[in-house]
Design an enzyme around this catalytic site. Structure first.
Site, short mmCIF file in Angstrom:
data_model
loop_
_atom_site.label_atom_id
_atom_site.label_comp_id
_atom_site.label_asym_id
_atom_site.label_seq_id
_atom_site.Cartn_x
_atom_site.Cartn_y
_atom_site.Cartn_z
N SER A 1 80.16 39.03 0.45
CA SER A 1 80.82 39.22 1.74
C SER A 1 81.93 40.28 1.62
CB SER A 1 81.35 37.88 2.26
OG SER A 1 81.56 37.92 3.65
N ASP B 1 74.84 39.07 0.24
CA ASP B 1 74.77 38.77 1.67
C ASP B 1 75.80 39.51 2.52
OD1 ASP B 1 73.08 37.34 3.50
OD2 ASP B 1 74.85 36.20 4.08
N HIS C 1 75.27 31.73 3.71
CA HIS C 1 76.02 32.93 3.37
C HIS C 1 76.70 32.84 2.00
CE1 HIS C 1 78.39 36.52 3.97
NE2 HIS C 1 79.53 35.87 4.02
#
Length: 307
Positions: free
Chosen positions: A121, A145, A289
């Protein structure tokens, strides 16, 4: 200093993941930066890390614990500025190009060889300018991700509401109850308590607060608290800018994008990543995630292949 042994959870984390492993020695590292801030991180398995991990927004270095246990290699996990035990930025500029110099400083001080750099992220977007600006320190890049252009606020609404709530509590037990009431903590009180202990601190007045600055910025934004409230929006605008693609394009090291099938990166996002970076590899895993927490053993297997 922490008011508890922050490495005391490792055995339970190994058991939860079904790992029969020797628990590595962990140490908390601290570095004073020229601007007066403090940079902090965790080093596992000795002074010669092979992998450096960068967490996402609102998380901290301990999010990688189970992945590191499953990987079984010497590793460094950093607390990005404004997170964990690293200082908050007065300007609230938690954007990749502002965070990257701290990472380069840490790798210079706390490793002795080029790293497999792993970022999830916000950490993934930060890893790109690190690798582009300091290629001698990064042998491979694994992005978990996230891609430039993906909205990092696209997560579950209960997470956003959770962090936009109160900024301090009477006790950690109160915070654990709040996490469970929002459906967070992986459905387990023990896991929720572990996450709370590792991501909160007790202030001098006895109140408990989140370690990361993002919760305080989110609360300020929800209350329309003047100029400070605009900081998260400014950060998000920068995250979504074309500069992110420019940083990835400048990376010389091989790149692997690990897409979570129930995460933020859509199939179309992954295809755009491949179009812009045709030499990069892309793979998908069955995970949310936070792959390092949802599927740590699978993630460790992918990273072991890169090593």
């Amino acid at each position: 200093m922490p008011d508890f042994d922050e490495f005391s959870f490792l055995s339970a984390q190994a058991d939860d993941a079904g790992l029969a492993v020797t628990i590595p020695r962990g140490e908390r590292l601290t570095l004073d930066l020229p601007d007066g801030r403090t940079l902090s991180g965790l080093r596992y398995g000795g002074p010669s890390p092979e992998v450096t991990f960068l967490h996402g927004a609102g998380l901290n270095a301990h999010t990688w614990d189970t992945t590191i246990l499953a990987l079984g290699r010497p590793a460094l996990a950093l607390d990005l500025a404004g997170h964990g035990d690293s200082s908050w930025r007065e300007d609230a500029a938690y954007v990749p190009r502002m965070l990257a110099p701290d990472v380069v400083t840490a790798i210079t001080a706390w490793t002795d060889r080029p790293q497999l750099l792993v970022g999830q992220s916000l950490g993934g977007l930060t890893a790109a300018p690190v690798a582009a600006g300091a290629p001698a320190f990064v042998r491979r890049l694994a992005i978990v991700d996230i891609t430039p252009g993906v909205d990092p606020t696209a997560g579950p609404s209960q997470v956003r509401a959770f962090f936009a709530g109160p900024t301090d509590w009477a006790s950690r037990d109160e915070l654990v109850e709040r996490a469970l009431s929002f459906g967070l903590g992986g459905g387990s009180r023990d896991k929720a308590a572990r996450g709370v202990w590792l991501n909160s601190r007790v202030r001098s007045d006895g109140r408990v607060e989140w370690k990361h600055h993002f919760a305080h910025l989110a609360a300020a934004s929800s209350n329309d608290a003047g100029a400070a409230a605009s900081a998260p929006n400014d950060a998000l605008s920068a995250l979504l800018s074309e500069a992110g693609w420019e940083d990835f394009a400048a990376v010389e090291a091989p790149i692997l994008l690990i897409r979570a099938e129930r995460g933020y990166v859509t199939v179309a996002d992954a295809e755009e990543f491949s179009r812009r970076l045709p030499a990069a590899e892309v793979t998908s895993v069955d995970s949310g995630h936070n792959v390092q927490e949802d599927a740590p053993v699978v993630l460790a297997g992918l990273l072991a292949g890169l090593l």
